[in-house]
Design a protein around this motif. Structure first.
Motif, mmCIF file in Angstrom:
data_model
loop_
_atom_site.group_PDB
_atom_site.id
_atom_site.type_symbol
_atom_site.label_atom_id
_atom_site.label_comp_id
_atom_site.label_asym_id
_atom_site.label_seq_id
_atom_site.Cartn_x
_atom_site.Cartn_y
_atom_site.Cartn_z
ATOM 1 N N SER A 59 0.728 -1.203 0.048
ATOM 2 C CA SER A 59 0.023 -0.240 0.041
ATOM 3 C C SER A 59 0.837 1.309 0.079
ATOM 4 O O SER A 59 2.042 1.330 0.415
ATOM 5 N N ALA A 60 0.399 2.305 -0.615
ATOM 6 C CA ALA A 60 1.011 3.488 -0.559
ATOM 7 C C ALA A 60 1.213 4.210 0.499
ATOM 8 O O ALA A 60 0.207 4.347 1.366
ATOM 9 N N VAL A 61 2.310 4.879 0.912
ATOM 10 C CA VAL A 61 2.429 5.657 2.176
ATOM 11 C C VAL A 61 2.542 7.233 1.658
ATOM 12 O O VAL A 61 3.210 7.502 0.859
ATOM 13 N N PRO A 62 1.480 8.039 2.100
ATOM 14 C CA PRO A 62 1.284 9.406 1.623
ATOM 15 C C PRO A 62 2.507 10.227 1.826
ATOM 16 O O PRO A 62 2.934 11.379 1.137
ATOM 17 N N TRP A 63 3.066 9.954 3.174
ATOM 18 C CA TRP A 63 3.989 10.930 3.718
ATOM 19 C C TRP A 63 5.476 10.556 3.049
ATOM 20 O O TRP A 63 6.499 11.348 3.251
ATOM 21 N N LEU A 64 5.582 9.276 2.343
ATOM 22 C CA LEU A 64 6.940 8.987 1.687
ATOM 23 C C LEU A 64 6.642 8.501 0.462
ATOM 24 O O LEU A 64 6.202 7.397 0.101
ATOM 25 N N PRO A 65 6.835 9.467 -0.497
ATOM 26 C CA PRO A 65 6.415 9.045 -2.062
ATOM 27 C C PRO A 65 7.096 7.777 -2.363
ATOM 28 O O PRO A 65 6.149 6.928 -3.256
ATOM 29 N N ASP A 66 8.102 7.576 -2.574
ATOM 30 C CA ASP A 66 8.804 6.279 -2.985
ATOM 31 C C ASP A 66 9.169 5.295 -2.158
ATOM 32 O O ASP A 66 10.319 4.537 -2.111
ATOM 33 N N ALA A 67 8.223 4.939 -1.011
ATOM 34 C CA ALA A 67 8.526 3.919 0.052
ATOM 35 C C ALA A 67 8.707 2.546 -0.633
ATOM 36 O O ALA A 67 9.324 1.751 -0.066
ATOM 37 N N ASP A 68 7.867 2.411 -1.800
ATOM 38 C CA ASP A 68 8.077 1.103 -2.525
ATOM 39 C C ASP A 68 9.481 0.675 -2.786
ATOM 40 O O ASP A 68 9.979 -0.400 -2.664
#
Length: 165
Positions: A59-68
């Motif tokens: 799932s995407a983390v809004p506060w860290l754009p490229d957490a993936d």
């Protein structure tokens, strides 16, 4: 390979007997530290495979754009580092230097698996897509693992030469 297996075994035993006491292979029950590295390697590799091949992506983390991408670097770097440390620790417990061939082959397998896993995600998963930038993140994790291994190996070598290991 020189000689028969019996000659190689007796040669190895002579080398071990000729080693200084601090380099002798451990026989005490609590000493095989490489088993702890092995358990960590198995767990980290299991998490690695689960993260790459689960049906839904992260799932995407809004506060860290490229957490993936950070996740990819960690998921590839940590198991590689632990596997390399397991191999080195095991060989040191036997009184041998870590094998460069093991480091090269293991690193190449992880680098190849980075490409293969993204292709599999692209080809066989409808919920996920293969991303070339994920491969770069995977390779970055592998590179950091190799650098970390080199630092630890240098430290272990210095400790052995100083008689602390």
């Amino acid at each position: 390979m020189r000689g028969s297996p019996r000659e190689r075994r007796s040669s190895r035993l002579r080398r071990v007997r000729a080693m200084p006491a601090h380099r002798q292979p451990s026989t005490r029950l609590g000493e095989p530290r490489w088993l702890l590295w092995l358990i960590g390697s198995i767990v980290a590799t299991g998490v690695h495979l689960w993260a790459l091949y689960r049906p839904a992506g992260p799932s995407a983390v809004p506060w860290l754009p490229d957490a993936d991408k950070l996740g990819h670097a960690i998921v590839f770097g940590l198991p590689l580092l632990l596997i390399l440390l397991t191999g080195a620790s095991r060989r040191r417990a036997l009184g041998r230097r870590p094998a460069t061939r093991f480091v090269v082959i293991t690193s190449a397998l992880f680098a190849g698996h980075a490409v293969l896993s993204e292709w599999i995600q692209h080809r066989f998963y409808s919920e996920r897509a293969g991303d070339p930038y994920d491969v770069l993140a995977d390779w970055t994790g592998c590179t950091l693992a190799l650098l970390g291994y080199a630092l630890v190996d240098r430290r272990w070598t210095a400790d052995v030469e100083a008689g602390q290991a």
